[in-house]
Write an enzyme that holds these catalytic residues in place. Sequence first.
Site, short mmCIF file in Angstrom:
data_model
loop_
_atom_site.label_atom_id
_atom_site.label_comp_id
_atom_site.label_asym_id
_atom_site.label_seq_id
_atom_site.Cartn_x
_atom_site.Cartn_y
_atom_site.Cartn_z
N ASP A 38 0.68 -1.32 -0.25
CA ASP A 38 0.25 -0.09 0.42
C ASP A 38 0.83 1.64 0.07
O ASP A 38 1.45 1.65 0.73
CB ASP A 38 -0.56 -0.40 1.40
CG ASP A 38 -1.95 0.90 1.24
OD1 ASP A 38 -2.03 1.56 0.74
OD2 ASP A 38 -3.04 1.11 1.64
N ASP A 39 0.84 2.15 -1.34
CA ASP A 39 2.02 3.65 -1.23
C ASP A 39 3.04 2.45 -1.24
O ASP A 39 3.81 3.82 -0.75
CB ASP A 39 1.27 4.24 0.10
CG ASP A 39 0.24 4.65 -0.01
OD1 ASP A 39 -1.56 4.55 -0.78
OD2 ASP A 39 -0.26 5.53 1.25
N CYS A 74 -5.86 4.44 -3.47
CA CYS A 74 -5.56 3.25 -3.02
C CYS A 74 -7.00 2.85 -3.86
O CYS A 74 -6.71 1.80 -4.40
CB CYS A 74 -6.34 3.65 -1.29
SG CYS A 74 -4.55 4.05 -0.57
N ASP A 305 -0.42 -0.33 -5.03
CA ASP A 305 -1.47 -0.38 -5.47
C ASP A 305 -0.86 1.37 -6.14
O ASP A 305 -2.22 2.25 -6.55
CB ASP A 305 -2.35 -0.03 -5.02
CG ASP A 305 -2.47 0.66 -3.25
OD1 ASP A 305 -1.56 1.01 -2.66
OD2 ASP A 305 -3.83 0.74 -2.07
N ASN A 306 -0.44 1.94 -5.65
CA ASN A 306 0.19 3.36 -5.60
C ASN A 306 1.32 3.85 -5.66
O ASN A 306 2.28 2.71 -4.55
CB ASN A 306 -0.68 4.80 -5.58
CG ASN A 306 -1.41 4.59 -4.06
OD1 ASN A 306 -2.02 4.45 -3.53
ND2 ASN A 306 -0.14 4.82 -3.50
CA CA Z 1 -3.15 3.10 -1.37
#
Ligand code: CA
Length: 497
Positions: A38-39, A74, A305-306
Amino acid sequence: MLSTRTLLASICLTALCSTARTRTPTAARPHIVLIVTDDQDIEAYGLQAMAKTNALLRDRGAFFNNAFVTTPICCVSRSSILTGKYAHNLRVYNNTRHGNCGGRRWRRRDERKTIASYLHGVGYSTFYAGKYLNTYGKKSEEAGVPPGWDWWNGLVGNSRYYNYSLVVNETVERHGDGVDDYLTTVIAQRAKRFIAEMSASGRPLFLMLCPPAPHAPYTSAVQYEHEFANASAPRTVAFDRAASDKHWLVAVKQKMSPHTTRVVDLAYRNRLRTLLSVDDLVEAVVAALDSAHILDNTFIVYTSDNGYHTGQFRLPLDKRQPYEFDVRVPLIVRGPGVPQAAVHDDVALNIDLLPTIAEWARVGAAAVDADGLSLASLLANGTAMGRNHFLIEYWGEAGRAIQGSCSQTADSGEAQCVPEVDCACFDARNNTYACVRQLNHRHDTVYCRFSDDVGFEESYNLRADPHQLVNRIDEMSATEKRKLRRELTKLRSRRGR
Ligand SMILES: [Ca+2]
Ligand SMILES: *[C@@H]1O[C@H](CO)[C@@H](O)[C@H](O)[C@H]1NC(C)=O
Ligand SMILES: *[C@@H]1O[C@H](CO)[C@@H](O)[C@H](O)[C@H]1NC(C)=O
Ligand SMILES: *[C@@H]1O[C@H](CO)[C@@H](O)[C@H](O)[C@H]1NC(C)=O
Ligand SMILES: *[C@@H]1O[C@H](CO)[C@@H](O)[C@H](O)[C@H]1NC(C)=O
Ligand SMILES: *[C@@H]1O[C@H](CO)[C@@H](O)[C@H](O)[C@H]1NC(C)=O
Ligand SMILES: *[C@@H]1O[C@H](CO)[C@@H](O)[C@H](O)[C@H]1NC(C)=O
């Protein structure tokens, strides 16, 4: 009486058995593990905290130099990963239910056609653990098991490390802040159990593992609290740099105060620390596959996701911007037939993961409804993807998460304003844009147009200016701009590739 099992066993002693096996359609389907952090950005620190992941996945498989998400936030990106579709085709716009993050339309339509349903449909035993969609489980009547998943461990709400709830199959399980509750560790343990229990079932396995790291609040596991004590956010040429030639939200940013800079450096350090636990998770999963003797027939995909930023263009923390630091992600693939230590320059997108996994699982291309392209041939034998350009799209949030002492109001058009960084706002309604990102043998450019009061445009030649320091929009001819606008309209209005 001879039982069926004994009968089969005696048949298996003869040559017939192998014939029977090759006829079983699921027999040779590979196992697949998809890990989505995540991130985790690539530009600021890449995979530097991840020695084991580099040794077990990157050195043993393929690394993508040019992996991107099509929307840098997200819930929207996760929805695209799960379905292989651009956000505009899903009508998922932001992290709220109102913006169709786990909304009614999503649950009625698109969630029925995720990677889980496709794989379940061809005989996979499916397992999920970790963060799902940001709104997941917030309403108890919606805390069910999404279609296609057999073993379900879905995190309620957004990323957390301790003091969270998991929906386990259909039961809510509350976790506190004991050492054993650390979410990344819990995901690793449950994945190990699934592999140990199910590898003998004869069914192919699919695991999707979504650790909270390195998302805020960046809480590290106790054993890693003191690592990287001297690390600080990279002082690239873009760090704390004024960017008055960029769109409104970025152009108005003040020089970061010493306090904000300290907050940014601490966040950076803590993000690296949380990734050490992800590194352990990768090691544990590889070891479990190895013990179960299925490692050689397992594809392992590692991505995020990013992206994320830590101080570039005076943007203290967060994502949501069209720049490389927010849209680029790590992507590593290891598996049967993937040559070791391969490096690919071809573009790979979050929407390509589903078509790729579906091809490995032999779902049947005709059955797969996705906007992305399969990376399977590229991975197997370097067949070029042939993609010329792709779409980046984002819808700015407003009126949300304006915290504590910040003076911004719900109707100021801004969102995510945070006291710890002198009330800088991470988002605004007019931070809404679409870009054509062109990356191939000849071009490395991006053109973006904002849906704000002035239709603001940005344009970068990344080959000459990889940090996107100079907006070259004024150097573009009217014809060039018209062509790019037409391309944007085309990409946004139909299934784009
Ligand atoms: Ca994210
Ligand atoms: C969840 O459901 C699966 C499939 O029915 C089952 O095999 C598994 O044991 C369950 N997990 C837990 C923790 O109850
Ligand atoms: C978890 O919740 C308890 C009780 O509210 C609190 O005392 C504790 O500080 C929390 N732990 C973390 C790591 O947030
Ligand atoms: C961190 O910096 C301190 C003070 O400059 C130094 O003594 C220490 O060796 C450094 N630690 C590491 C791990 O580099
Ligand atoms: C490349 O690999 C793919 C997938 O394994 C296969 O379908 C294709 O035929 C291969 N192409 C060549 C030129 O070897
Ligand atoms: C999320 O998207 C929806 C649909 O476009 C919009 O109505 C809503 O205002 C957005 N939420 C925020 C917080 O901006
Ligand atoms: C963007 O939104 C902000 C906040 O609502 C507003 O002050 C600003 O004028 C807008 N700028 C443009 C170019 O739309």
